[in-house]
Design an enzyme around this catalytic site. Structure first.
Site, short mmCIF file in Angstrom:
data_model
loop_
_atom_site.label_atom_id
_atom_site.label_comp_id
_atom_site.label_asym_id
_atom_site.label_seq_id
_atom_site.Cartn_x
_atom_site.Cartn_y
_atom_site.Cartn_z
N THR A 72 8.11 0.55 2.56
CA THR A 72 8.35 1.96 2.24
C THR A 72 9.61 2.10 1.39
OG1 THR A 72 7.24 2.84 4.18
CG2 THR A 72 8.96 4.20 3.23
N PHE A 90 0.81 -1.22 0.00
CA PHE A 90 0.00 0.00 0.00
C PHE A 90 0.84 1.26 0.00
CE2 PHE A 90 -0.39 2.69 3.76
CZ PHE A 90 0.38 2.03 4.70
N LYS A 91 2.12 1.15 0.29
CA LYS A 91 2.98 2.33 0.28
C LYS A 91 2.99 3.01 -1.09
CE LYS A 91 4.65 1.52 4.51
NZ LYS A 91 4.00 0.28 4.92
N ASP A 92 2.71 2.24 -2.15
CA ASP A 92 2.67 2.84 -3.49
C ASP A 92 1.56 3.88 -3.61
OD1 ASP A 92 4.73 1.30 -4.70
OD2 ASP A 92 3.34 -0.38 -4.97
N LEU A 109 3.47 6.85 -2.21
CA LEU A 109 4.83 7.10 -2.70
C LEU A 109 4.89 7.23 -4.22
CD1 LEU A 109 6.82 5.10 -0.09
CD2 LEU A 109 7.10 7.53 -0.63
#
Ligand code: PLP
Length: 496
Positions: A146, A111-113, A116
């Site tokens: 991350t 889910f960091k995408d 980011l």
């Protein structure tokens, strides 16, 4: 209404959104928080008819008020494009009596995408707006996800360099492979001989070292952060909670105005804090359910009002949640203390000195939106297995922690509110733990295991994993967990 950002730890003058994104962390070590939380100015019906990109604009324009419409839309366009493997960007899947909000369809399959893929664009735009001509050095501590998402976002972005520190024995095999094969001359990936908390503390100390900052400035560099301490990470995460709610309305699954629960597998408390902000912006939320793994410091906090990191750090099958110091909790502490920086600074001083603090009863009373739960390693594996047996749906260990916690919550509370579970990673990223939970052999190479999982799950191997085949290792540095050792690596990379 113009929204400014101020530090959680002192009453220094607030700054604009773009300045806060550039700085990352306040000079006093505090986190930037908005001076007010604006209410959505489009109706749920209007938002329900919009694409992910348009919902993103409607949410972000309210929080990042010094960006022009053209700037924001251009950042959004560049971020949420065919790097995602579905035009829905964050699709929902009904399974096991809940909706799984799949946040792992971006280029690094976690889910960091979601944040980011836009942060580099927000940052470069911020640099231009503020006439900042120094080269931006992104310093990042990662528990695994991350790091790769930030590397993918910042690789070869002109005017930036990125340094990532990861715990050398604290990430999955695929996570490590993704990071050490990262291309791009502006990237630097370093394993530390310590855990995520050591990495995060080291990075925060490097950040707040005034002498180093001065030397950096002289050499033409400026530090910023891609961790969720950066408000530019948090704001894009509010979007998918609004999106999820409006998709349920659009699909006729809930009535407009009906409440939902969000269950969020939690580590650094960034994702669930974004859900809290979404509620403040007007999304009807009943409960925010904070799901922890065996590192259940947040569960204990919600139970007792005491945050106590004095305990063993446990390596689990959900490594991105192996955290004892949840940075973003500080933002919530600040808010429930009545936006009181002096109080917050007091608690954070206690945390730094004694590793623990206890909030007041008055503050606890303001936590009624939240509820904490945790899942052991056995619970987590059982949740993966049950979901597969009942639904033929394969979930990753982080999502499984949330699924397990939700099951326990429902059994204990009898709450029948429609519930959305944040599905934070693709099972392919943690394939070894997933396959073990399913009782399968894992005695093979990573990429062969991915093929096996693909057969079982009935979904293709994501490009993020398939593309690792034959990729050369480019980063092999390992350093100590102390600030001095980490700083020496940063200085070497920058040549200062
Ligand atoms: C980062 C991460 C989490 C934890 O999110 P926080 O915002 O740090 O609470 C959960 N699951 C996965 C897969 C992650 O990468």
């Amino acid at each position: 209404m113009e929204i400014l950002y101020r530090s959680t730890r002192s009453d220094t003058a607030p700054i604009t959104a773009s300045q806060a994104i550039l700085k990352g962390l306040a000079d006093d070590g505090g986190l930037f928080v908005p001076t007010a939380i604006p209410h959505l100015d489009k109706s749920i019906a209007e938002l329900s008819a919009m694409s992910y990109q348009d919902v993103a604009y409607e949410v972000m324009k309210l929080m990042l008020t010094d960006y022009t419409e053209e700037e924001l839309r251009s950042c959004i366009r560049a971020a949420y494009d065919d790097k995602f493997d579905t035009p829905e960007i964050a699709p929902m899947k009904r399974a096991g009596g809940a909706w799984y909000l799949e946040l792992f369809h971006g280029s690094t399959i976690a889910f960091k995408d979601m944040a980011l893929s836009i942060l580099p664009h927000l940052m470069i735009t911020a640099a231009k707006k503020n006439h900042e001509d120094k080269e931006i050095v992104i310093l990042t501590a990662t528990s695994g996800d991350t790091g790769k998402a930030a590397l993918a976002g910042f690789a070869n972005v002109a005017g930036t360099r990125i340094v990532v520190f990861y715990p050398k024995d604290g990430v999955s095999s695929i996570q490590k492979r993704q990071m050490v094969t990262q291309e791009g001359d502006n990237t630097c990936v370093i394993g530390i001989d310590g855990n995520f908390d050591n990495a995060q503390t080291g990075v925060k100390r490097i950040f707040t070292d005034a002498a180093l900052r001065a030397r950096m400035a002289e050499a033409g560099f400026l530090f910023s952060s891609a961790n969720s301490i950066n408000i530019g990470r948090l704001v894009p995460q509010i979007v998918y909670y609004v999106y999820a709610y409006t998709r349920l309305c659009a699909g006729g699954d809930i009535r407009e105005g009906e409440q939902v629960n969000f269950v969020v597998p939690t580590g650094n408390f960034g994702n669930i804090l974004a859900a809290y902000y979404a509620k403040q912006m007007g999304i009807p939320v009943h409960r925010l359910i904070c799901a922890s793994n065996s590192n259940k410091v947040l569960y204990d906090f919600f139970q007792t009002g005491e945050y106590d990191r004095n305990r063993d750090f446990i390596l689990t099958s959900s490594p991105s949640m192996d955290i004892l110091v949840s940075s973003n909790l500080e933002r919530l502490i600040y808010h429930i203390a009545g936006d009181d920086a002096a109080k917050d600074a007091g608690f954070m001083k206690e945390l730094a000195e004694k590793g623990a603090y206890r909030i007041t009863d008055e503050m606890r009373a303001k936590l009624s939106d939240f509820c904490g739960g945790y899942a052991s390693e056995e619970d987590t594996a059982a949740a993966i297995r049950t979901m597969y047996e009942n639904e033929r749906y394969v979930i990753d260990p982080h999502t499984a922690v949330a699924a397990s916690v939700y099951g326990k919550y429902q059994a204990a509370s009898g709450d029948v509110t429609p519930t959305v579970i944040a599905s934070t990673a693709s099972p392919f990223k943690f394939e070894s733990s997933v396959m073990k939970a399913l009782g399968k052999s894992v005695d093979m190479d990573d990429l062969d295991l991915a093929d096996e999982l693909s057969r079982i799950a009935g979904v293709p191997v994501p490009q993020a994993v398939a593309g690792l085949r034959g990729k050369a290792v480019r980063h092999t540095t390992i350093c100590g967990k102390e600030k001095a050792a980490m700083q020496a690596e940063v200085e070497r990379f920058l040549g200062i």
